[in-house]
Design a protein around this motif. Structure first.
Motif, PDB file in Angstrom:
ATOM      1  N   THR A   1       0.814  -1.212   0.000  1.00 32.68           N
ATOM      2  CA  THR A   1       0.000   0.000   0.000  1.00 32.68           C
ATOM      3  C   THR A   1       0.848   1.263   0.000  1.00 32.68           C
ATOM      4  OG1 THR A   1      -0.144  -0.257   2.381  1.00 32.68           O
ATOM      5  CG2 THR A   1      -2.027  -0.996   1.092  1.00 32.68           C
TER       6      THR A   1
ATOM      7  N   ILE B   1       3.800   1.420  -2.275  1.00 37.02           N
ATOM      8  CA  ILE B   1       4.704   1.390  -3.426  1.00 37.02           C
ATOM      9  C   ILE B   1       4.361   2.530  -4.386  1.00 37.02           C
ATOM     10  CG2 ILE B   1       5.364   0.002  -5.424  1.00 37.02           C
ATOM     11  CD1 ILE B   1       4.523  -2.420  -3.600  1.00 37.02           C
ATOM     12  N   PRO B   2       5.340   3.367  -4.747  1.00 38.72           N
ATOM     13  CA  PRO B   2       5.023   4.500  -5.623  1.00 38.72           C
ATOM     14  C   PRO B   2       5.031   4.164  -7.115  1.00 38.72           C
ATOM     15  CG  PRO B   2       7.265   4.686  -4.838  1.00 38.72           C
ATOM     16  CD  PRO B   2       6.709   3.429  -4.231  1.00 38.72           C
ATOM     17  N   HIS B   3       5.811   3.167  -7.523  1.00 38.40           N
ATOM     18  CA  HIS B   3       5.860   2.827  -8.947  1.00 38.40           C
ATOM     19  C   HIS B   3       6.386   1.410  -9.134  1.00 38.40           C
ATOM     20  CE1 HIS B   3      10.186   3.404  -8.690  1.00 38.40           C
ATOM     21  NE2 HIS B   3       9.933   4.537  -8.066  1.00 38.40           N
ATOM     22  N   ARG B   4       6.150   0.850 -10.271  1.00 36.74           N
ATOM     23  CA  ARG B   4       6.666  -0.475 -10.615  1.00 36.74           C
ATOM     24  C   ARG B   4       7.084  -0.477 -12.085  1.00 36.74           C
ATOM     25  NH1 ARG B   4       4.721  -4.840  -7.122  1.00 36.74           N
ATOM     26  NH2 ARG B   4       5.910  -4.423  -5.251  1.00 36.74           N
ATOM     27  N   THR B   5       8.140  -1.204 -12.373  1.00 36.87           N
ATOM     28  CA  THR B   5       8.557  -1.392 -13.750  1.00 36.87           C
ATOM     29  C   THR B   5       7.830  -2.607 -14.317  1.00 36.87           C
ATOM     30  OG1 THR B   5      10.715  -0.499 -13.188  1.00 36.87           O
ATOM     31  CG2 THR B   5      10.577  -1.745 -15.231  1.00 36.87           C
ATOM     32  N   LEU B   6       7.326  -2.467 -15.532  1.00 36.46           N
ATOM     33  CA  LEU B   6       6.561  -3.555 -16.153  1.00 36.46           C
ATOM     34  C   LEU B   6       7.492  -4.351 -17.073  1.00 36.46           C
ATOM     35  CD1 LEU B   6       3.375  -1.465 -17.024  1.00 36.46           C
ATOM     36  CD2 LEU B   6       3.800  -2.819 -14.973  1.00 36.46           C
TER      37      LEU B   6
ATOM     38  N   SER C   1       3.210  -5.678 -11.456  1.00 37.29           N
ATOM     39  CA  SER C   1       2.215  -4.609 -11.313  1.00 37.29           C
ATOM     40  C   SER C   1       1.288  -4.908 -10.141  1.00 37.29           C
ATOM     41  CB  SER C   1       1.411  -4.516 -12.605  1.00 37.29           C
ATOM     42  OG  SER C   1       0.235  -3.778 -12.398  1.00 37.29           O
ATOM     43  N   LEU C   2       0.875  -3.871  -9.434  1.00 34.18           N
ATOM     44  CA  LEU C   2      -0.031  -4.052  -8.294  1.00 34.18           C
ATOM     45  C   LEU C   2      -1.423  -4.456  -8.748  1.00 34.18           C
ATOM     46  CD1 LEU C   2       0.643  -1.076  -5.874  1.00 34.18           C
ATOM     47  CD2 LEU C   2       1.411  -3.414  -5.691  1.00 34.18           C
ATOM     48  N   VAL C   3      -1.802  -4.002  -9.930  1.00 36.96           N
ATOM     49  CA  VAL C   3      -3.191  -4.194 -10.344  1.00 36.96           C
ATOM     50  C   VAL C   3      -3.353  -5.290 -11.406  1.00 36.96           C
ATOM     51  CG1 VAL C   3      -3.982  -1.901  -9.711  1.00 36.96           C
ATOM     52  CG2 VAL C   3      -2.930  -2.244 -11.933  1.00 36.96           C
TER      53      VAL C   3
ATOM     54  N   TRP D   1      -8.724   2.437  -9.174  1.00 35.65           N
ATOM     55  CA  TRP D   1      -8.955   1.177  -8.474  1.00 35.65           C
ATOM     56  C   TRP D   1      -9.395   1.459  -7.048  1.00 35.65           C
ATOM     57  CZ3 TRP D   1      -7.717  -3.555 -11.043  1.00 35.65           C
ATOM     58  CH2 TRP D   1      -7.163  -3.372 -12.312  1.00 35.65           C
TER      59      TRP D   1
ATOM     60  N   HIS E   1      -8.400   3.156   0.560  1.00 35.17           N
ATOM     61  CA  HIS E   1      -7.947   4.250  -0.298  1.00 35.17           C
ATOM     62  C   HIS E   1      -8.269   3.962  -1.761  1.00 35.17           C
ATOM     63  CE1 HIS E   1      -4.568   1.362  -0.172  1.00 35.17           C
ATOM     64  NE2 HIS E   1      -4.421   1.684  -1.424  1.00 35.17           N
TER      65      HIS E   1
ATOM     66  N   VAL F   1      -3.745   4.619 -11.143  1.00 32.64           N
ATOM     67  CA  VAL F   1      -2.580   4.044 -11.812  1.00 32.64           C
ATOM     68  C   VAL F   1      -2.372   4.767 -13.125  1.00 32.64           C
ATOM     69  CG1 VAL F   1      -1.567   1.945 -12.755  1.00 32.64           C
ATOM     70  CG2 VAL F   1      -3.105   1.801 -10.806  1.00 32.64           C
TER      71      VAL F   1
ATOM     72  N   ARG G   1       6.241   1.304 -17.360  1.00 35.41           N
ATOM     73  CA  ARG G   1       6.318   1.708 -15.953  1.00 35.41           C
ATOM     74  C   ARG G   1       4.937   2.153 -15.502  1.00 35.41           C
ATOM     75  NH1 ARG G   1      10.681   3.370 -12.787  1.00 35.41           N
ATOM     76  NH2 ARG G   1      10.317   5.113 -11.407  1.00 35.41           N
ATOM     77  N   GLU G   2       4.609   1.811 -14.276  1.00 35.04           N
ATOM     78  CA  GLU G   2       3.338   2.245 -13.709  1.00 35.04           C
ATOM     79  C   GLU G   2       3.610   3.138 -12.510  1.00 35.04           C
ATOM     80  OE1 GLU G   2       0.060  -1.283 -14.564  1.00 35.04           O
ATOM     81  OE2 GLU G   2       1.074  -1.213 -12.636  1.00 35.04           O
ATOM     82  N   LEU G   3       2.897   4.250 -12.433  1.00 36.90           N
ATOM     83  CA  LEU G   3       2.996   5.131 -11.271  1.00 36.90           C
ATOM     84  C   LEU G   3       1.706   5.006 -10.469  1.00 36.90           C
ATOM     85  CD1 LEU G   3       4.451   8.403 -12.827  1.00 36.90           C
ATOM     86  CD2 LEU G   3       5.675   6.493 -11.817  1.00 36.90           C
ATOM     87  N   TYR G   4       1.841   4.946  -9.158  1.00 35.39           N
ATOM     88  CA  TYR G   4       0.672   4.774  -8.295  1.00 35.39           C
ATOM     89  C   TYR G   4       0.465   6.019  -7.443  1.00 35.39           C
ATOM     90  CZ  TYR G   4       1.742  -0.037  -9.533  1.00 35.39           C
ATOM     91  OH  TYR G   4       2.018  -1.173 -10.225  1.00 35.39           O
TER      92      TYR G   4
ATOM     93  N   ARG H   1      -2.177   7.382  -4.408  1.00 32.68           N
ATOM     94  CA  ARG H   1      -3.210   6.907  -3.487  1.00 32.68           C
ATOM     95  C   ARG H   1      -3.926   8.075  -2.833  1.00 32.68           C
ATOM     96  NH1 ARG H   1       1.071   3.791  -3.484  1.00 32.68           N
ATOM     97  NH2 ARG H   1       0.810   1.562  -3.785  1.00 32.68           N
TER      98      ARG H   1
END
Lengths: 190, 161
Positions: free
Chosen positions: A109, A111-116, A155-157, B25, B30, B34, B40-43, B45
């Motif tokens: 909850t 994590i600011p970013h992830r590489t795909l 990826s989180l989603v 999402w 919260h 996304v 790259r994905e930025l999250y 919240r």
């Protein structure tokens, strides 16, 4: 002044140009934006503001970050004493700012970013097919990226690995094609 | 081995955009926005507790799309009519291009008016980039509203002090 009257236009961020047509309908004369407000129950309620007890009491613990403020809370991650200014409610816990910063990569909850890696490997396996001679370099690279990305956080989603599998499959096909071609040139052509 | 339960439920799909895609999402306490740039994905919240209100600003996105597809459809309709009246048989190819152009034009019209949605917090408006159609935005906000009101209620659990 009510909360509604102090509201800024969400488009131009200025408060002086708003004309309210109804309770929840407004028009900004400065940027000519029309907008509707959907207030929640607490919109009109005053918000509690966290203020430190500025006077330090002898014998009492003080905030780790503000020596002048009396400690009132404890960071749930590191146990530092905190004043109300430094105790940040974050994802259901009370944390100090350094713990929020250091914990960002550890908790899902935060994590600011992830590489795909799946997308990267798939792009590396697919797009060079348009200029196929490059695939002698890009196919092994795509395969390596797919193998490396297999164990990496996803990826989180959309945490599936289907793109990694597809990229590896495409890369295998291309490498197989190159090996077959080389074998044909070396052994079959006299 | 059983899979871990998904933490997030999708609220919106990505609207059409160039270069990046945004989706919204629903999390346990919260909202998760996304922004995906392909590799790259930025999250971002937004705690339910921090939301005071939502603002829907009317936008011209629908008009621009209608203008784009409408202009293209007008050109293709002109080409179709020219081919038709020239008398070399029925112009199926021109008609198929015209239909291909009319589908997104109609789809854009059917989806309804466009908006930009902001969640108002004490600090600043938080843009919800994936909510671009008023009807969809209202449906999502109707779904979120009870969750937010529950979080704001005095009986909601608060972090221990």
């Amino acid at each position: 002044m009510s909360r509604r009257e102090g509201l800024a236009c969400p488009t131009c961020a200025r408060t002086e140009g708003l004309e309210w047509k109804a309770d929840t309908e407004a028009h900004c004369v400065l940027c000519r934006a029309d907008f509707s407000l959907i207030p929640l129950a607490r919109f009109s309620r005053p918000r509690p503001v966290a203020r430190p007890q500025a006077v330090r009491v002898d014998g009492e613990a003080v905030c780790y970050f503000h020596a002048a403020n009396q400690a009132e809370k404890v960071c749930e991650a590191c146990g530092r004493f905190l004043c109300p200014v430094c105790a940040v409610p974050y994802t259901g816990r009370l944390l100090c700012p350094p713990c929020i910063k250091s914990g960002r990569e550890k908790q899902e909850t935060m994590i600011p970013h992830r590489t795909l890696y799946g997308n990267s490997a798939l792009a590396l396996a697919f797009f060079p097919l348009l200029a196929w001679p490059f695939t002698c370099v890009t196919a092994p690279a795509a395969l390596a990226l797919a193998i490396y990305g297999w164990r990496q956080p996803r990826s989180l989603v959309a945490p599936g690995r289907s793109k990694l599998l597809l990229a590896a499959f495409l890369a295998f096909l291309q490498i197989g094609g190159w090996l077959t071609g080389l074998g044909y040139l070396l052994f079959a052509v006299p | 081995m059983s899979r871990a339960p998904r933490l997030y439920t999708r609220l919106t799909r990505s609207p059409f955009s160039v270069g990046s895609y945004a989706s919204l999402w629903q999390g346990p306490d919260h909202l998760l926005q996304v922004q995906s740039y392909g590799f790259r994905e930025l999250y971002q919240r937004l705690d339910y507790k921090d939301v005071d209100a939502f603002v829907l600003v009317a936008s011209n996105r629908r008009k621009y799309w209608a203008l784009t597809w409408g202009s293209l459809a007008a050109v293709l309709a002109f080409v179709f009519l020219l081919n038709w009246v020239s008398g070399d048989g029925f112009p199926f190819v021109s008609l198929s291009f015209l239909v291909l152009c009319l589908i997104p034009l109609t789809w854009n019209w059917l989806l309804g008016p466009t908006v930009r949605v902001y969640a108002l917090t004490a600090a600043q408006p938080f843009p919800l980039l994936s909510l671009v159609r008023r009807r969809r935005a209202e449906a999502v906000l109707t779904r979120l509203r009870p969750l937010l009101e529950d979080e704001h209620s005095p009986s909601a659990p608060t972090p221990p002090s």
